[in-house]
Every structure is written in structure tokens, then in C-alpha cells.
Write an enzyme that holds these catalytic residues in place. Structure first.
Site, PDB file in Angstrom:
ATOM      1  N   GLU A 261       0.501  -2.906 -16.090  1.00 26.20           N
ATOM      2  CA  GLU A 261       1.823  -3.317 -15.628  1.00 26.20           C
ATOM      3  C   GLU A 261       2.294  -4.593 -16.328  1.00 26.20           C
ATOM      4  O   GLU A 261       3.474  -4.818 -16.539  1.00 26.20           O
ATOM      5  CB  GLU A 261       1.809  -3.506 -14.113  1.00 26.20           C
ATOM      6  CG  GLU A 261       1.900  -2.213 -13.312  1.00 26.20           C
ATOM      7  CD  GLU A 261       0.582  -1.448 -13.197  1.00 26.20           C
ATOM      8  OE1 GLU A 261      -0.352  -1.709 -14.005  1.00 26.20           O
ATOM      9  OE2 GLU A 261       0.484  -0.589 -12.305  1.00 26.20           O
TER      10      GLU A 261
ATOM     11  N   HIS B 209       1.821  -5.528  -9.120  1.00 24.35           N
ATOM     12  CA  HIS B 209       1.289  -5.468  -7.754  1.00 24.35           C
ATOM     13  C   HIS B 209      -0.124  -6.019  -7.648  1.00 24.35           C
ATOM     14  O   HIS B 209      -0.461  -6.724  -6.699  1.00 24.35           O
ATOM     15  CB  HIS B 209       1.353  -4.030  -7.252  1.00 24.35           C
ATOM     16  CG  HIS B 209       0.644  -3.035  -8.142  1.00 24.35           C
ATOM     17  ND1 HIS B 209      -0.159  -2.041  -7.664  1.00 24.35           N
ATOM     18  CD2 HIS B 209       0.619  -2.892  -9.502  1.00 24.35           C
ATOM     19  CE1 HIS B 209      -0.633  -1.345  -8.674  1.00 24.35           C
ATOM     20  NE2 HIS B 209      -0.178  -1.836  -9.796  1.00 24.35           N
ATOM     21  N   ARG B 210      -0.958  -5.715  -8.643  1.00 26.71           N
ATOM     22  CA  ARG B 210      -2.365  -6.148  -8.516  1.00 26.71           C
ATOM     23  C   ARG B 210      -2.527  -7.654  -8.735  1.00 26.71           C
ATOM     24  O   ARG B 210      -3.398  -8.269  -8.131  1.00 26.71           O
ATOM     25  CB  ARG B 210      -3.279  -5.362  -9.448  1.00 26.71           C
ATOM     26  CG  ARG B 210      -3.289  -3.889  -9.111  1.00 26.71           C
ATOM     27  CD  ARG B 210      -4.569  -3.159  -9.390  1.00 26.71           C
ATOM     28  NE  ARG B 210      -4.321  -1.741  -9.170  1.00 26.71           N
ATOM     29  CZ  ARG B 210      -4.273  -1.157  -7.973  1.00 26.71           C
ATOM     30  NH1 ARG B 210      -4.497  -1.856  -6.882  1.00 26.71           N
ATOM     31  NH2 ARG B 210      -4.000   0.123  -7.855  1.00 26.71           N
TER      32      ARG B 210
ATOM     33  N   ASP C 230       5.350   4.217  -6.953  1.00 24.62           N
ATOM     34  CA  ASP C 230       4.782   5.134  -7.950  1.00 24.62           C
ATOM     35  C   ASP C 230       4.781   6.586  -7.469  1.00 24.62           C
ATOM     36  O   ASP C 230       5.019   7.510  -8.249  1.00 24.62           O
ATOM     37  CB  ASP C 230       3.354   4.718  -8.308  1.00 24.62           C
ATOM     38  CG  ASP C 230       3.347   3.592  -9.345  1.00 24.62           C
ATOM     39  OD1 ASP C 230       4.421   3.025  -9.615  1.00 24.62           O
ATOM     40  OD2 ASP C 230       2.256   3.289  -9.879  1.00 24.62           O
TER      41      ASP C 230
ATOM     42  N   ASP D  74      -9.157  -1.518 -12.255  1.00 23.11           N
ATOM     43  CA  ASP D  74      -8.254  -2.019 -11.221  1.00 23.11           C
ATOM     44  C   ASP D  74      -8.979  -2.951 -10.257  1.00 23.11           C
ATOM     45  O   ASP D  74      -8.518  -4.057  -9.965  1.00 23.11           O
ATOM     46  CB  ASP D  74      -7.607  -0.857 -10.457  1.00 23.11           C
ATOM     47  CG  ASP D  74      -6.502  -0.209 -11.290  1.00 23.11           C
ATOM     48  OD1 ASP D  74      -6.089  -0.823 -12.290  1.00 23.11           O
ATOM     49  OD2 ASP D  74      -6.064   0.903 -10.944  1.00 23.11           O
TER      50      ASP D  74
END
Ligand code: DC
Length: 681
Positions: A367, A411-412, A56, A339
Site C-alpha cells: 500500500e 491500514h497496516r 477491499d 503482513d
């Protein structure tokens, strides 16, 4: 390859037994991308320290370079940015911004005022994430923005703005989809040169991120007056960004959440450096939630240390697997910490009651659709999950299940779901590389801080006594036992029964994937039916050795073997347990014995089971099988580099077991255990 269902590899994690250590966090993504852009718009040069190196932030750096801003790397994480004083040098350009919302949204706002022609694109998922509210708001300032594909979504074309009349610019923006729309307008506002008023319509989610934007703008010389409890923002006429010369990016608080969580469920202490009490990031509130759930949390200005509830910490410290829940459950409105709430959803697996997370409607446009993703993936490990438009309820698993976890290029999802390994089950995470979006070194930190469940491997020649020894070692440690040969035998037996040729690797691997092999009271069950006696026949052993040559068959059985790793420990016997299947085993044994001794042992075993046997023939078949196992191209039978080789020719079973146990106790107890790399493709 069959074992890479998404074509992007996998990472196998053993059940995680404990977490302890110190981590220095990479720089915050949100702050890195904001300060790079602010430094680019400012007058003067800025030296930025601890800038995050990840996908990012790379997208932002590339974009600034395309726009003619000088961005130079000085050292790892240190960059100088020469500001343009509010006038973007390049007036025509095409930007590719990946899936970086923190780049796409503010650059849209800035370029809308830059008097040039630009095109902004991203990956396909970026083109599914709404931006209409921001575009609408910018149009109130005269911005000329067109949607290149779908109305309301990227990609976008931007042309020079038509300056609206009046001394003051007013704009209204909805705050319920993404707080980045508000942040983007605030960052761009000084480029108008006029007094700007931004008003938020309806609810404002992720409010701390807007507060972060305001705080950073102030450090870059622009004062924002915040009114009506953060719903109205005023930027004075003539505001200009000025470089603070040097800026140090604090550690990423969202990334910190995974490590705080590790401390909470893995015993700890886990000390996370780079963000603490003095942080400007909203996600530090997650550490407060952990404290409310019972974890011990110690705050310092720039660090936080987390350990588990006292009883859990004590059990883990004593090398036991804590029984029952590890945290007190709670309900949480996660509107301000979307998040970190991903981490919370996984921690709910360890709670003493179902947990309800609300205010996570924004997950739908991240995402991936994170509500759908977490509902699906949490249930794979055994949780019951209910979800709605902007909430989910997680019921902790009554029985944990090993699971193949999808990560959705998010990613998370990957970083958070890995924590489920503390539930005592093995995980296979697909596409683990997706963590590079914000945290390329995540898995390295995982290996450093997480101690996997102990696995002992016992490999060796046919009839070297490995099965007997492995079973005895497992029994005396109270651990599980895996007879991997039984899996190969199960496939071979079924192949013979179904008439599948032993050289049809494809058909055999499909068969291997379809079989459910379980061990019930030490006896093999295949697809629910007992088959212990059937698979032990010599002809089946012979066929097993033949099909074991095929890489496709071995790959198909890899996960089935890994999934047998369960707390509190596993002893696995076979041919490649230490070298391929459990490379991270804490103790590896390799048993040999002369062929004469092995033939005699096998003879005795067969006669005792009422079968016919002949010593000379047995010597021949054993020699032939050893040769085949040793010479095959894939996973040939050979000791792992760190295995202890025991020649048992002159030993009784008891003597061998004693030797084995000494080696295991020496290697697998205490916190200083070596812990090697997990399987990764
Ligand atoms: O240990 P066993 O005799 O039950 O194994 C039967 C065959 O399966 C053996 O000849 C080789 C193969 N095998 C293997 O290749 N890898 C393993 N981990 C276990 C068995």
C-alpha cells in the site's frame, strides 16, 4: 485546518496501560476475496458467511456486479453469490479496484480468459504497484493485455485472448514480487478447460497465501497438484469450479496479529476468536513467534489467547508500569508472513535486544513503501532503525518520545503503529480512517480492549485552588503534573514580547506551534530558557485569557498538552482538561469558590511573592476573566458532564486534596475503569 496536516483528521491515543478482553475477528480479507471470486466462477449458488466488510472486499463485490454476477447481501457478513459456471456474463466493462491487490490480480487473470473487453483501474498507488510478471505469464496463454499508462503497471486494457495451440498450457511466473501472481494464474487456470502447468521462477514469497489459494480451489471442486516443493502446480484438463453451497470465512489472521500483540505487551489475557490452530492462513505463525519471544500463547482450533511474560503480566495486573523490555528479541526471516511482520516491527520496540527482520522486500510495493514508512515512523517514538532493500533492524528506544505518526494511507501502518502507545507515550495518528481498507471497526475494538493510562483533570475558575490541588494530587500519586495555563501564558508572554497583536489568531497559532514548553522541576522553560517568574505576571495572565479565545490557538496547543501524558499517570489542570483535552480521563474534578474567597487567596499569593495587590481590583479582574473564559465560543469554561464539582470556599487546601484523592482512587484504580472516547477529528 492546521491540526489536520494530511487533511484527513487524526486520532489521539493516550499511552496504553493494559489490554484485556475478547475479540471476535472480522472475516479474513484474503479468504473473503478469494471465495467471492471462486463462488462467482462456480456452477451453482454459494452462501458465504462472515465475509469481511471493508474497502477491499467492497471493490471485489462491486467488480463482480459490474461483470453481471449476482451477489446479494442476506445479513451482516452473509452473502449469496450465483456462479456463472466459468462464463463471465458481461463482455465489456470498466472496473475500479481501489488499492485491492486481492481483487486486481486475480480479476486480471480471469478476465484475460473471459473473451471480452475490459478496463481495470485503481487508485494512484495501485498504478505504482507492479503487475508485469503476471501480464507476461498470461500472454503465454494468448492473453491480449495492454498497459494504458506505464509499461508493467495498471491500469490495464484486456481484449479477448488468442487461443494458443496445444493440449496443454504451460506458463512460468516470477514469484519474488507478489505471490498473488501465482494465485491469480491458479484461480484462472480452470477457465482454459485445458491441462495447465504453472511454474514458479526464482524465489516464491508469501508461500502460505498460495497454499491458501490451492486449499480453497479444492473446496470449490478443482484439484491442484503441487510439485517440487510448491514450485510447480498442475491443474487437470476439464477442471470446473463447483459451489460447496455454504462457506464460512475464518477470521483474519493478519488482523489477529494486532490483538495477539496487545496481549503480549499489554498484559492480557487477550482472547482472539475466529482463527486458531485449524487455520489455513499463514499469518497464524505470528502467534508462534510471540511464544518464542516469551509471551504465553494458548491455541484452540478456532481461537488463540495471549498474555504477557509472567513478570510483565504481574506488574500490569498490579497497576504498575512494567520497567524495561517486555519481550525477548529475535531475528526473523519474514518471507512467509509479510503482513504480520508489520506488527512484529512495532513489537521490536519492546524487545530486550535489537531485532532484525529480513525477507520483507515485498513491503516496497505494498500500500506504501512499508520499509521506508516503518523506518520513519518507528524512529519518531525514539527507536533507531536501520534498513536496506529487503530488511530492517529496529533498536528499541532508550527514551520513548510522544509522536505524531503518519500512516501513508496504509491500514497496516496505522494498526501496527498504534501499539507503540504501550511504550508509555501519547500518539497522534494521522488519517486513522485508512484502517477501513481491511478493518473498519479497528479503533472501536482498540477502545474496548485497551485501558489507557490514568489521567485526572482538574478544571475550574481562576484562583479556585486547582493548581495547588492538582500538584498535591500528582505528588501523592507519584504522577506527572500538567499546568496547561502555563502553555497559554507562554504563548501570551512571547506574543507580548514579539509585538504580535492578541487578536491575530493565525500568527498566534503559528507562534504556539513553534514554542517548546517544558516543565523542569516544576518550573516553566520556554525554548530552553527558564520563564517561570515572567509568565506569572498578572498582565500575562490577562493576555493569556484573551488569546485563549481563539480556536486556532487552542487547536495548536491541543497536541502539546496531550503529549504531556506519560506513564504512570497525569494530573492536568486548566479550563478544558476534562471537556476537550482529555475527554477519556478516568476522574474529572471541577473546582469553584466564591469570588471573595478567590480574590483573598490570589491576594495572599501575590503578596507572598513580593508583588503589589489590591483585593477589590482582584475581585474585578477575576470576575471579568471568568466571564470571558465562560463565554468564549470555543471550549468555554464549564464542567464536563461527568466531572465532580467541588466548591472549595469553606475548605482548606488539605481538605480539598483529600476529597480529590478519594474521588480519584474511587475512579482510577481497578480494571473496571470507565474509559471514554479519545480525541478524534
Ligand atoms: O490557569 P491560568 O491562570 O494560568 O490560565 C491563564 C489563562 O489561560 C486563563 O485565563 C484561561 C487560559 N486557559 C485556558 O483557556 N485553558 C486552559 N486549559 C488553561 C488556561
Amino acid at each position: 485546518m492546521r491540526n489536520e496536516p494530511e487533511g484527513r483528521g487524526f486520532l489521539d491515543l493516550l499511552p496504553a496501560q493494559a489490554a484485556e478482553g475478547v475479540i471476535r475477528l472480522p472475516g479474513s480479507k484474503s479468504i473473503s476475496n478469494r471465495v467471492m471470486l471462486l463462488a462467482a466462477l462456480a456452477e451453482g449458488r454459494t452462501v458465504l458467511h462472515n465475509v469481511l466488510s471493508a474497502d477491499d472486499t467492497m471493490r471485489m463485490r462491486e467488480a463482480l456486479s459490474v461483470l453481471g454476477i449476482e451477489v446479494q447481501r442476506v445479513a451482516e457478513g452473509v452473502w449469496t453469490v450465483t456462479g456463472c459456471g466459468g462464463r463471465v456474463p458481461v463482455r465489456e466493462g470498466e472496473l475500479f479496484l481501489g488499492n485491492a491487490g486481492t481483487a486486481f490480480r486475480p480479476l486480471t487473470a480471469v478476465l484475460a480468459l473471459a473473451e471480452g473487453n475490459y478496463r481495470l483501474r485503481g487508485v494512484p498507488r495501485m498504478h505504482e504497484r507492479p503487475i508485469g510478471d503476471l501480464v507476461e505469464a498470461l500472454r503465454q496463454w494468448g492473453a491480449q493485455i495492454t498497459y494504458l499508462e506505464q509499461e508493467g503497471y495498471p491500469p490495464l486494457a484486456i481484449a479477448p485472448a488468442e487461443r494458443p495451440l496445444g493440449e496443454e498450457l504451460q506458463t512460468r511466473v516470477r514469484g519474488s514480487v507478489s505471490s498473488q501472481f501465482v494465485s491469480a494464474l491458479l484461480i484462472a487456470a480452470p477457465l482454459t478447460g485445458r491441462r495447465v502447468v504453472v511454474e514458479v521462477e526464482g524465489a516464491l514469497i508469501s508461500q502460505p497465501y498460495v497454499a491458501m489459494t490451492v486449499a480453497l480451489m479444492e473446496h470449490f471442486g478443482v484439484n491442484v497438484t503441487v510439485e517440487e516443493e510448491g514450485r510447480r502446480f498442475v491443474i487437470p484438463e476439464g477442471s470446473r469450479y463447483r459451489s460447496p453451497e455454504v462457506w464460512y470465512v475464518e477470521g483474519d489472521a493478519s488482523a489477529a496479529s494486532y490483538f495477539w500483540a496487545m496481549g503480549a505487551v499489554g498484559g492480557g489475557p487477550v482472547r482472539v476468536e475466529g482463527v486458531g490452530r485449524a487455520s489455513i492462513q499463514g499469518d497464524v505463525a505470528f502467534a508462534e513467534l510471540l511464544a518464542a519471544m516469551g509471551a504465553a500463547v494458548e491455541w484452540e482450533p478456532q481461537a488463540v489467547e495471549v498474555r504477557a511474560l509472567p513478570a510483565v503480566e504481574k506488574a500490569i495486573r498490579e497497576g504498575k508500569w512494567p520497567d524495561g523490555p517486555r519481550l525477548h528479541g529475535l531475528d526473523c526471516d519474514a518471507t512467509t508472513i509479510p503482513d504480520a511482520a508489520m506488527t512484529l516491527a512495532v513489537l521490536a520496540l519492546f524487545a530486550d535486544r535489537p531485532m532484525r527482520l529480513s525477507g520483507v522486500g515485498s513491503w516496497r510495493v505494498k500500500e506504501t513503501d512499508r520499509i521506508a514508512a516503518m523506518t520513519q515512523e518507528l524512529s519518531r517514538v525514539g527507536a533507531e532503525v536501520e534498513s536496506g532493500e529487503d530488511w530492517l533492524v529496529v533498536h528499541p528506544p532508550r527514551r520513548w518520545r510522544p509522536a505524531v505518526v503518519r500512516t501513508y494511507d496504509d491500514h497496516r501502518v496505522a494498526m501496527a503503529m498504534a501499539l507503540a502507545a504501550f511504550g508509555g507515550v501519547a500518539l497522534r495518528l494521522l488519517d486513522p480512517g485508512c484502517v477501513a481498507k481491511t478493518f473498519p471497526t479497528y479503533w472501536e475494538w482498540w477502545e474496548r480492549l485497551v485501558r489507557p493510562m490514568p489521567v485526572v483533570t482538574v478544571d475550574g475558575l481562576s484562583a479556585s485552588g486547582k493548581g495547588t490541588v492538582a500538584k498535591e494530587v500528582a505528588a501523592s500519586l507519584g504522577w506527572h503534573y500538567l499546568d496547561s495555563g502555563a502553555l497559554y501564558r507562554a504563548v501570551a508572554w512571547q506574543a507580548l514580547a514579539r509585538g504580535i497583536p492578541l487578536d491575530d489568531a493565525r500568527a498566534l497559532s503559528t507562534l504556539a506551534e513553534s514554542l517548546t514548553v517544558e516543565f523542569v522541576d516544576g518550573r516553566v522553560h520556554i525554548n530552553g530558557t527558564e520563564a517561570e517568574q515572567a509568565i506569572r505576571a498578572d498582565a500575562v495572565g490577562e493576555a493569556a485569557s484573551q488569546i485563549a479565545q481563539w480556536p486556532e490557538v487552542r487547536a495548536a496547543l491541543l497536541w502539546q498538552q496531550r503529549a504531556m501524558a506519560r506513564s504512570p499517570g497525569l494530573v492536568a489542570d486548566g479550563r478544558d482538561m476534562g471537556s476537550v483535552v482529555f475527554p477519556e480521563a478516568c476522574a474529572k474534578l471541577f473546582l469553584t469558590a466564591s469570588v471573595e474567597v478567590r480574590a483573598r487567596r490570589r491576594y495572599k499569593q501575590l503578596i507572598e511573592n513580593g508583588m503589589h495587590a489590591n483585593i477589590a481590583e482582584l475581585q474585578q479582574t477575576l470576575t471579568a476573566r471568568d466571564l470571558r473564559d465562560q463565554r468564549r465560543a470555543t471550549a468555554p469554561l464549564q464542567p464536563a458532564a461527568d466531572a465532580k464539582v467541588l466548591d472549595t470556599s469553606d475548605w482548606t487546601v488539605e481538605e480539598t486534596v483529600q476529597q480529590a484523592l478519594d474521588w480519584v482512587r474511587d475512579r482510577c484504580t481497578g480494571r473496571a475503569r470507565s474509559n471514554q472516547k479519545p480525541n478524534r477529528v
